[in-house]
Scaffold this motif. Structure first.
Motif, PDB file in Angstrom:
ATOM      1  N   ASP A   9       0.825  -1.207   0.000  1.00  0.00           N
ATOM      2  CA  ASP A   9       0.000   0.000   0.000  1.00  0.00           C
ATOM      3  C   ASP A   9       0.861   1.260   0.000  1.00  0.00           C
ATOM      4  O   ASP A   9       0.532   2.252  -0.666  1.00  0.00           O
ATOM      5  CB  ASP A   9      -0.925   0.008   1.217  1.00  0.00           C
ATOM      6  N   LEU A  13       0.991   4.268  -2.773  1.00  0.00           N
ATOM      7  CA  LEU A  13       0.947   5.698  -2.440  1.00  0.00           C
ATOM      8  C   LEU A  13       2.073   6.444  -3.142  1.00  0.00           C
ATOM      9  O   LEU A  13       1.862   7.532  -3.710  1.00  0.00           O
ATOM     10  CB  LEU A  13       1.064   5.873  -0.922  1.00  0.00           C
ATOM     11  N   MET A  40      -6.374   3.364  -0.828  1.00  0.00           N
ATOM     12  CA  MET A  40      -5.737   4.527  -0.218  1.00  0.00           C
ATOM     13  C   MET A  40      -6.587   5.078   0.927  1.00  0.00           C
ATOM     14  O   MET A  40      -6.050   5.535   1.936  1.00  0.00           O
ATOM     15  CB  MET A  40      -5.490   5.611  -1.278  1.00  0.00           C
ATOM     16  N   GLU A  44      -5.389   5.475   4.746  1.00  0.00           N
ATOM     17  CA  GLU A  44      -5.561   6.687   5.551  1.00  0.00           C
ATOM     18  C   GLU A  44      -6.298   6.382   6.847  1.00  0.00           C
ATOM     19  O   GLU A  44      -5.956   6.932   7.909  1.00  0.00           O
ATOM     20  CB  GLU A  44      -6.315   7.742   4.724  1.00  0.00           C
TER      21      GLU A  44
END
Length: 296
Positions: A9, A13, A40, A44
């Motif tokens: 991940d 990003l 994403m 977060e």
């Protein structure tokens, strides 16, 4: 429950931040943009902080996102190098090799090293991205770039291949029959010239040299193009004189569709180079590609 973000991940990003685009990053990862966006948002939520600014037209990292990227980029590079070092032990290159090149350079590769490389190393995949502008290959995630020697950044390791080359002025025989061939670069001001628009938006000024005398001409012309293949086609259609990389017009010259003019004003120059960062481990696939370039 493990809430630590995955390297996958974080890598995604970094790719989004590099391309400033969900779509381009998703294409690179083989995902749909909506799937990548969902991942994403999950990242977060896991981190408890917003990492990306999203608008309908663009995406960019927030301050927190950029801080994470800056800290994690060296870690991801080390991770890739560790995996590559294990791959080296296998004795046979495998994986992906990403190369950024001009379209002309890509065409040269496709008629020379690429077919043999893919045959010799069937476990390798080759991703060649063509674009006119010169980019930071390290920041954009490429293993290597290919450009003319004069355009290679000074902090890169360059591997010349293919020998010297040159840019030449060409026109159709019919055009020359009607207008006569120019005898000096200044005579181009009295001809129809097919001008070239560079990726920066500026028009290219034609550069000539003979016996150490250099001259640059901002040629006249009513037609401006941004693709050398189209310029060659326009010249073969009797629309004027074009100034092109010799490799682009070699076939048309052999078939008599084009002839050279100002030949003695078009000297040889250093040719193409593959270049890569000397600050990073050289993957076995890239080393194999370099070795094949040297062979040919």
């Amino acid at each position: 429950m493990n809430t630590r973000p995955s390297l996958e991940d974080v890598s995604a990003l970094l790719l989004i931040a590099t391309y400033r685009s969900f779509r381009r990053a998703a294409d690179e990862l083989g995902l749909s943009p909506s799937t990548l966006s969902h991942r994403m948002r999950a990242l977060e939520k896991t981190m408890g902080v917003r990492l990306l600014h999203r608008t309908t037209r663009s995406v960019s990292p927030t301050q927190a996102g950029q801080r994470l990227i800056d800290r994690m980029q060296p870690v991801l590079e080390e991770f890739d190098m560790a995996l590559e070092s294990v791959n080296d032990e296998r004795g046979r290159p495998s994986g992906a090799l990403r190369i950024n090149a001009s379209e002309i350079a890509a065409r040269v590769l496709l008629t020379s090293v690429v077919p043999d490389f893919l045959t010799r190393y069937p476990e390798m995949t080759l991703d060649i991205v063509t674009e006119g502008r010169l980019i930071d290959i390290v920041e954009a995630g490429f293993d290597a770039g290919i450009r003319l020697a004069e355009a290679v950044p000074q902090d890169m390791i360059a591997v010349p291949f293919g020998g010297e080359t040159r840019f030449i002025a060409v026109a159709s025989p019919h055009y020359i029959d009607r207008h006569d061939a120019p005898e000096t670069p200044d005579a181009l001001h009295h001809h129809a010239c097919i001008r070239q628009r560079m990726p920066s938006g500026k028009r290219y000024r034609w550069e000539f040299e003979r016996y150490g005398q250099q001259t640059t001409v901002d040629v006249p012309g009513v037609l401006t193009l941004d693709h050398q293949g189209l310029m060659a086609e326009a010249a073969a259609s009797d629309l004027g004189i074009a100034y092109l990389f010799e490799h682009v017009v070699r076939g048309r010259l052999a078939r008599g569709e084009l002839v050279t003019v100002l030949d003695d004003w078009c000297p040889l120059i250093p040719g193409l180079c593959l270049y890569y960062s000397g600050r990073r481990h050289v993957p076995s696939g890239l080393q194999a590609f370099i070795d094949m370039l040297k062979e040919q």
